[in-house]
Every structure is written in C-alpha cells, then in structure tokens.
Motif scaffolding. Sequence first.
Motif, PDB file in Angstrom:
ATOM      1  N   CYS A 380       0.824  -1.215   0.000  1.00 54.97           N
ATOM      2  CA  CYS A 380       0.000   0.000   0.000  1.00 54.97           C
ATOM      3  C   CYS A 380       0.857   1.263   0.000  1.00 54.97           C
ATOM      4  CB  CYS A 380      -0.933  -0.004   1.207  1.00 54.97           C
ATOM      5  SG  CYS A 380      -2.234  -1.259   1.135  1.00 54.97           S
ATOM      6  N   ALA A 381       1.931   1.244   0.784  1.00 54.62           N
ATOM      7  CA  ALA A 381       2.789   2.429   0.848  1.00 54.62           C
ATOM      8  C   ALA A 381       3.412   2.740  -0.500  1.00 54.62           C
ATOM      9  CB  ALA A 381       3.871   2.226   1.905  1.00 54.62           C
ATOM     10  N   ALA A 382       3.651   1.692  -1.294  1.00 49.57           N
ATOM     11  CA  ALA A 382       4.240   1.899  -2.618  1.00 49.57           C
ATOM     12  C   ALA A 382       3.332   2.721  -3.528  1.00 49.57           C
ATOM     13  CB  ALA A 382       4.551   0.553  -3.267  1.00 49.57           C
ATOM     14  N   SER A 385       1.582   8.968  -2.056  1.00 49.55           N
ATOM     15  CA  SER A 385       1.904  10.190  -2.794  1.00 49.55           C
ATOM     16  C   SER A 385       3.359  10.623  -2.680  1.00 49.55           C
ATOM     17  CB  SER A 385       1.004  11.335  -2.319  1.00 49.55           C
ATOM     18  OG  SER A 385       1.177  11.567  -0.931  1.00 49.55           O
ATOM     19  N   TYR A 386       4.062  10.121  -1.665  1.00 50.91           N
ATOM     20  CA  TYR A 386       5.468  10.502  -1.523  1.00 50.91           C
ATOM     21  C   TYR A 386       6.374   9.763  -2.505  1.00 50.91           C
ATOM     22  CZ  TYR A 386       4.671  13.087   2.839  1.00 50.91           C
ATOM     23  OH  TYR A 386       4.254  14.002   3.781  1.00 50.91           O
ATOM     24  N   GLY A 387       5.892   8.640  -3.046  1.00 52.12           N
ATOM     25  CA  GLY A 387       6.739   7.865  -3.947  1.00 52.12           C
ATOM     26  C   GLY A 387       7.865   7.198  -3.184  1.00 52.12           C
ATOM     27  N   ASN A 388       9.044   7.178  -3.791  1.00 52.19           N
ATOM     28  CA  ASN A 388      10.216   6.535  -3.190  1.00 52.19           C
ATOM     29  C   ASN A 388      11.241   7.600  -2.817  1.00 52.19           C
ATOM     30  OD1 ASN A 388      12.454   4.878  -2.568  1.00 52.19           O
ATOM     31  ND2 ASN A 388      11.705   3.287  -3.920  1.00 52.19           N
ATOM     32  N   LEU A 389      11.490   7.762  -1.520  1.00 51.89           N
ATOM     33  CA  LEU A 389      12.422   8.783  -1.032  1.00 51.89           C
ATOM     34  C   LEU A 389      13.751   8.146  -0.643  1.00 51.89           C
ATOM     35  CD1 LEU A 389      10.063  10.941   1.234  1.00 51.89           C
ATOM     36  CD2 LEU A 389      10.453  11.090  -1.236  1.00 51.89           C
ATOM     37  N   ALA A 390      14.782   8.987  -0.506  1.00 54.96           N
ATOM     38  CA  ALA A 390      16.110   8.523  -0.097  1.00 54.96           C
ATOM     39  C   ALA A 390      16.836   9.664   0.598  1.00 54.96           C
ATOM     40  CB  ALA A 390      16.907   8.029  -1.308  1.00 54.96           C
ATOM     41  N   GLY A 391      17.963   9.327   1.218  1.00 54.66           N
ATOM     42  CA  GLY A 391      18.770  10.351   1.882  1.00 54.66           C
ATOM     43  C   GLY A 391      17.988  11.054   2.974  1.00 54.66           C
ATOM     44  N   ASP A 392      18.064  12.392   3.003  1.00 55.60           N
ATOM     45  CA  ASP A 392      17.364  13.158   4.038  1.00 55.60           C
ATOM     46  C   ASP A 392      15.976  13.615   3.588  1.00 55.60           C
ATOM     47  OD1 ASP A 392      17.989  15.120   2.218  1.00 55.60           O
ATOM     48  OD2 ASP A 392      19.022  16.424   3.638  1.00 55.60           O
ATOM     49  N   GLN A 393      15.475  13.070   2.477  1.00 62.81           N
ATOM     50  CA  GLN A 393      14.176  13.524   1.959  1.00 62.81           C
ATOM     51  C   GLN A 393      13.041  13.203   2.929  1.00 62.81           C
ATOM     52  OE1 GLN A 393      14.321  11.413  -1.815  1.00 62.81           O
ATOM     53  NE2 GLN A 393      14.670  13.324  -2.927  1.00 62.81           N
ATOM     54  N   PHE A 394      13.085  12.029   3.559  1.00 65.54           N
ATOM     55  CA  PHE A 394      12.011  11.650   4.485  1.00 65.54           C
ATOM     56  C   PHE A 394      11.964  12.598   5.678  1.00 65.54           C
ATOM     57  CE2 PHE A 394      11.279   9.617   8.620  1.00 65.54           C
ATOM     58  CZ  PHE A 394       9.933   9.327   8.520  1.00 65.54           C
TER      59      PHE A 394
END
Length: 402
Positions: A380-382, A385-394
Amino acid sequence: MKHIIILGDGMADEPIPMLVGKTPLEAARTPYMDKLAAMGRNGLLDTVPPGFKPGSEIANLSVLGYDLNQVFEGRGSLEAASMGVSIAPGEMAMRCNLITIEDDKIKNHSAGHISTEEAAELMAFLQEKLGDDTVSFHPGISYRHLIKVKDGNKSLLCTPPHDVPGSPFREGLVRAETPEAQPTADLLNGLILKSQALLASHPVNLKRIKAGKSPANSIWMWSPGYKPEMKTFQQLYGLTGSVISAVDLIKGIGVYAGLNPIEVEGATGLFDTNYEGKAQAAIDALKTVDFLYLHVEAPDEAGHEGDVELKIRTIEDLDSRIIGPIYEAVKTWDEPVAIAVLPDHPTPCSLKIHTRKPVPFLIYKPGNTPDSVEKYSEACAAEGSYGNLAGDQFIREFLKDE
C-alpha cells in the motif's frame, strides 16, 4: 507542531506462504497504523545507501537524515555513547556479541537472548582474563556488548553474526582489508578463540545448559570504528528532542544527535518489553520537547528467529499498546503532533537477516490532505503520494511545516 517517529525495527517483510502470500504487516491487525495511513500520506524510503550493509546502525542514521559517508564510524562507537564509555583518540570500538556456537557453527547471535545479569558476569570474567592495556570489555544489555582496542585499525572485514546463522564460525572470522590491519584482525580472532576456551566451563553457562538454554560460549566482534563527528538534531533542524529505546545502538545515535535518552523501566528490546511504559514516556516527553524518536526492537528479533506468529504479535502490540495510546493522547492537544511510522529495514522471517529493500512509511500531520492509501503495508505504501524517497528527503518532509 511537535513530531514523533515511531520505528518498528525490522517490521517490513516478504510475502509468506503460511500467510497465504501476505506479509506479517498485512496479516497483523493494525487499526491505528491503518487509520494514520488513511489520514496521512505514504511512501517508501531507501534507508541503506549504496556501499553500506543493511544494518540498524545504517538504517536509523538514514531515517534521521544523516549522510552516512560523512558520519558513520561503526556500530560500536555509537553504542559506546549510550553506555557512557568514552573513546579516546586512536581507540577503536566494536560491537562484541555473546553468541552460541554448536558443532563449530553459529547457532544464534544472541546466546539464546541471555539475560543482562548473566551477561554482565561473563563480561566481567572476560575483562579479568583477557583485558589489558590494549583491550577492554564493557558490558551492555543482554547479548550486546562493547570492546575497545587501543591503536586498532578499522580496515577490517567483519561478519555480523545475525547474518550467518548455521554457518561455520571460522568462515566469519575477522579479515584484514589492508596489510596494516592484519595485526588487529589477528588480535581479535585470537580473543574469539580464547573466549571459547574460557566460557565453555563458566558456571553461568553450565547453569544455562542444565536449564536447556543456549550457552554464551563465544564472543563475536564486528562493526569497527572510531569516535564519530555528528551535528546535533538541533544544529541540523533547530529542534530539541529525546530518544526512547531499549537498545544501546539507538540510544547512542541519540546521544551524538543531541537527543536526550529516556530510560523506561522494563524496556527489554524483546517481545516482552514494557510497551505501555514506552508509550507513557513518549506522551510525557512530547509535552516538553519538539521531537521524539521512539524505537521498538521486538519485530526485528522475531524476524531473526524466523517466528512468523511472534512477528505478527509484536506488530500488533506496537499498534495497540504504543501507537494507539499515543495517538489518542495527543489528538486533542492545542499544539498538533505529527506522527510518522516506519521500520528501519526489512527482516524477513524466511531469511532471518536484514535486507536492503525500501521500507514503507506513513506521515500523518493534522490538517493535511491525505493521499489515497487506506492501509499501512509494504504494497500500500508503494502507492502513496510521496513515492520513493532517499537520503534526508524523508526527515525533511516529516519536519516541514505545511
């Protein structure tokens, strides 16, 4: 707005045949996670940067937005901060597990989840027998301990014991990456072999064997490093904060990040941890701090055991005994509280080790427009609306005023 991250260590998993193709997250009853997912926004987070192994030290630093290439100095150095053990210039710190070896193979990484009291006696014994001006042993919690080596060279290839259950222990001994590190590797491997001879007949282990428990019959060193240099959370984001965890690693990350560790009586790092105590401590802390990092180890330990039913239970306990009480307490506060829920990495029951797949996260901020996700799970999380984040984006998305 105040902020709390609730992290279920190792909570993500893979579809399991005995669950008719569901993951433990999908099979578990999690009304509060589902509620927050439906009221919030969702996505996936890459917590293991290229070049790093999927350990909790890496993943939790990533969740908090730290650049691993700049700050990571091994797991032992982080745990030392929690334990109040100073690291001097030139000293190398490493995690030192108490493990069980049977028929020359690693039976488990935790000596059967040995008690902290038993482990303290064994670590004191090892310090007496093996400690000297170069090497010192420092007791931690349960099977998780620390060794310091003066003038140790950290250019080592080490094998986390939870990654190789059932494998011959000699295949996982420390190896030197450079010729300069060979004396350090030889020293550590010698200590492992000496510990086996010393621990085999120790009264603590004889008593455990008689009771049908796994003996702590070897030490195992991994994740070397020196004292890290990290900016605090307040320097990075302008927020004061606290950390709640039963695990020295997470508390140590908190210390370097300037997050005040909060001790909770009865917090064990296992399925029998004091969930209610952690929830109440979090509620109390949020009255005075801007940010709180609440870590629960239990799902990860269930994953390492390959115990599907236990993992489902730990996830349901996290939902009903921590997330639920916290949400019900803060939902009517005058100052709104943003809530994020996620694992640090997957620990699939079928593999019993950490993997590097992206983890599902939810972010709930009172007043925000939700996305279309209705439940909290990997799949479901996939679709969030945030899509796939990495680094300090979250962490920047979570802390952003909207």
